[in-house]
Every structure is written in structure tokens, then in C-alpha cells.
Scaffold this active site. Structure first.
Site, PDB file in Angstrom:
ATOM      1  N   SER A 134       0.592  -0.790   0.252  1.00  0.00           N
ATOM      2  CA  SER A 134       0.386   0.217   0.511  1.00  0.00           C
ATOM      3  C   SER A 134       0.913   0.941  -0.227  1.00  0.00           C
ATOM      4  O   SER A 134       2.145   1.093   0.311  1.00  0.00           O
ATOM      5  CB  SER A 134      -0.824  -0.364   1.333  1.00  0.00           C
TER       6      SER A 134
ATOM      7  N   GLU B 194       1.590   5.472   0.563  1.00  0.00           N
ATOM      8  CA  GLU B 194       0.832   6.727   1.203  1.00  0.00           C
ATOM      9  C   GLU B 194       0.991   8.161   0.643  1.00  0.00           C
ATOM     10  O   GLU B 194       2.342   8.519  -0.252  1.00  0.00           O
ATOM     11  CB  GLU B 194       1.426   7.000   2.295  1.00  0.00           C
TER      12      GLU B 194
ATOM     13  N   PHE C  71      13.126  13.789  10.454  1.00  0.00           N
ATOM     14  CA  PHE C  71      11.661  12.707  11.051  1.00  0.00           C
ATOM     15  C   PHE C  71      12.278  12.252  11.687  1.00  0.00           C
ATOM     16  O   PHE C  71      10.570  11.669  12.949  1.00  0.00           O
ATOM     17  CB  PHE C  71      11.357  12.225   9.433  1.00  0.00           C
TER      18      PHE C  71
ATOM     19  N   HIS D 296       2.994  -0.995   3.859  1.00  0.00           N
ATOM     20  CA  HIS D 296       3.292   0.409   3.683  1.00  0.00           C
ATOM     21  C   HIS D 296       4.436   1.391   2.917  1.00  0.00           C
ATOM     22  O   HIS D 296       5.053   1.275   3.858  1.00  0.00           O
ATOM     23  CB  HIS D 296       2.318   0.493   5.200  1.00  0.00           C
TER      24      HIS D 296
END
Length: 313
Positions: free
Chosen positions: A17, A19, A222, A272
Site C-alpha cells: 500500500s 501513502e 523526521f 505500507h
């Protein structure tokens, strides 16, 4: 030449998946949808669109989701949703807007404190208290898929891992159906975390979040904000290549592909990927593990071309 990792993995059971984040201007919008189109050949299980705390990207998020579902026919588009800085009625109204444009999958998040990362979180007066509260409200409103966050290295605001896992259990008890993890780079951390999650009686899928490194300095920043660790071994591989872009992107692709391949060998099938709205590095990673050979792509991914494109793009 189509490159592959030396130690091949069986990709037949793998699901990805992706993002994406909503664009801030027309140029970024064009880049986003070029990325969505480029990565659609990998037939993702679903895609997600982020949503700023307190609705700071509400309009852009809604526009992006509407275009993905309507214009691009990506029916498996999930909308992020946060509960920071808004009363329940406002959050519920956003849910209604997403549902009206076809959303049936939400990523329910508390969101960062209004004062920014590092400040103390306080529930908004008359708002949802936290992600578990938001999940409960979503479940009461419909039979949605509800994904939530998980933290292999502990949420930076949690007192300890046990408290962190307890919060995940509350979200699951309230109706969450999947957990998507914060990015991490040490698979042992993920495996230890998953063992503790299962011992706590949490049975939903816990999908590892993988961040291919387009920019090492940015990722280190991050990581510092979200409590993730960037191993020295990784820094030593990428740091010396700052002024050699093609080599840097090649190494970054190998790092992410090696991480995924190792997780596959440990029994993980779902991943993901945080795309950062850029397709080249994600495409190269998929090519390195041979993922495209099992998917809808008509042609094998030319990883060498992907490296060159990433280095110049």
C-alpha cells in the site's frame, strides 16, 4: 538491465500500500498524480492520503481523495483523519464529506499537539480525546475499514512500550481493523514489537511502514521528531554519497529492498510504503525484489533506468 537482489524472495504473497500527501500548489499536484499513475502498475492493496492536524490540509485532502476515487477510479483510497484542534461536530462533518465522495477506509489518528511536536497534547474542548475515541466514533457511524498507527520503537509521548501497546489495544477494542507502523529501519525492533503486540492479545494485521530514503538529512530530522532510530550502519552507507546522486539513490533503493526482503523471510507479506509523492525510488525498490513480475505491470521494471531517473529527478 533488470537488477535484482542477490538473495531473491518469493513475491507472490506480497501486498503493497502507498501513502501520499496532498499537494500545496499546482506543480506539486501534477507531481503527485504522475506518481499515483506511475505506481498504480503495482496494483496496491490500498492508498492513503494524509490529513493535517486540526484540518490544516482539509480542503487539499478532500480534493485529492475526490480526484483519486472519481477521476482516477482508485476506489481503495483511504482518508487520514485526525482529532486535534476540532470539536466532534467538525470532525463528524469531515467524515460525512469523505463518505460522500466514496471513502470506505479511514486512517484514524490523534494527530500532533497543536503546539507542535514536543509540546504537551491536550484534547480539544468538546473534541475526541484521542485516536481510540475517534475509532469508536467511526465504528459507530459505519462498517468502515479503520487503520490506526503503531510504533515499533514506542510513541515519543508514551511512558513506555507497555503503555503504548495498551493504547493500541484500546483502538482495536473500539473497532480498528489494521495497524500501520511508523517507519523504522531495524527489523529486529519490529519483530520484538510484534511479539509483544501478539502477547497482549492483539490480532489485527500490523503492517510495517517502509520509508525509502530520498533525503538522508530529512529522514534524520523526521526520525528525531517521531522517536525513530536511524542506525549508524545506514548513515555510513548513504552519508558519503551526498555528492554522487546516482550512487546515493542506488544505495537507498538497496537499503529499502533489503529491509523488505528480510521481513518477507520473517513471514511478513504486507508493506505500507511512504512514497513522499515520488515514484522513482519506490519503483526501483519494487524492481530489486522482483515485485513487478507478480503484479499487473506489463513490462519488468528497469531498475538501472529507475536509478538514473531518481538521481536526475
Amino acid at each position: 538491465m533488470n537488477g535484482r537482489l542477490p538473495n531473491a524472495v518469493d513475491c507472490r504473497g506480497i501486498r503493497f500500500s502507498f501513502e501520499y500527501f496532498p499537494p500545496k500548489n499546482d506543480e506539486m499536484e501534477a507531481q503527485l498524480f504522475q506518481t499515483v499513475t506511475a505506481l498504480s502498475v503495482f496494483a496496491p492493496a490500498f492508498v492513503t492520503v494524509t490529513y493535517g492536524a486540526g484540518g490544516s490540509t482539509k480542503a487539499r485532502s478532500l480534493t485529492t481523495v475526490k480526484r483519486m476515487i472519481g477521476e482516477m477510479a482508485i476506489g481503495n483510497t483511504a482518508a487520514h483523519l485526525t482529532c486535534v484542534g476540532a470539536p466532534k461536530a467538525d470532525v463528524d462533518a469531515v467524515v460525512d464529506e469523505f463518505v460522500a465522495c466514496g471513502v470506505r477506509h479511514f486512517v484514524a489518528l490523534r494527530g500532533d499537539p497543536q503546539g507542535g511536536v514536543g509540546s504537551v497534547y491536550e484534547p480539544f474542548p468538546g473534541g475526541y480525546e484521542n485516536a481510540a475515541d475517534l475509532v469508536k466514533a467511526l465504528r459507530a457511524r459505519g462498517d468502515f475499514e479503520i487503520s490506526v498507527s503503531a510504533y515499533p520503537e514506542k510513541h515519543p509521548e508514551s511512558s513506555d512500550v507497555a503503555a503504548d501497546i495498551d493504547m493500541l489495544k484500546r483502538k482495536v477494542d473500539n473497532g480498528a481493523t489494521r495497524a500501520l507502523t511508523q517507519f523504522f529501519f531495524d527489523n529486529d525492533d519490529f519483530e520484538r514489537y510484534l511479539e509483544r503486540v501478539r502477547r497482549a492479545g492483539i490480532g489485527i494485521p500490523v503492517v510495517p511502514g517502509i520509508l525509502p530514503i530520498n533525503n538522508l538529512a530529512q529522514v534524520q530530522k523526521f526520525a528525531g521528531l517521531c522517536g525513530a532510530r536511524v542506525p549508524e550502519s545506514l548513515i555510513s552507507r548513504l552519508g558519503p554519497l551526498n555528492d554522487r546522486p546516482e550512487e546515493r539513490f542506488r544505495e537507498a533503493a538497496h537499503i529499502a529492498a533489503e529491509q523488505i526482503a528480510d521481513l518477507v523471510r520473517r513471514g511478513v507479506n504486507d508493506f505500507h510504503l511512504y512514497t513522499m509523492n515520488r515514484p522513482q525510488l519506490v519503483t526501483a525498490v519494487c524492481g530489486l525484489i522482483g515485485y513487478e513480475a507478480e503484479r499487473a505491470s506489463a513490462q519488468p521494471v528497469d531498475t538501472e533506468r529507475s536509478f538514473r531517473a531518481a538521481a536526475t529527478g
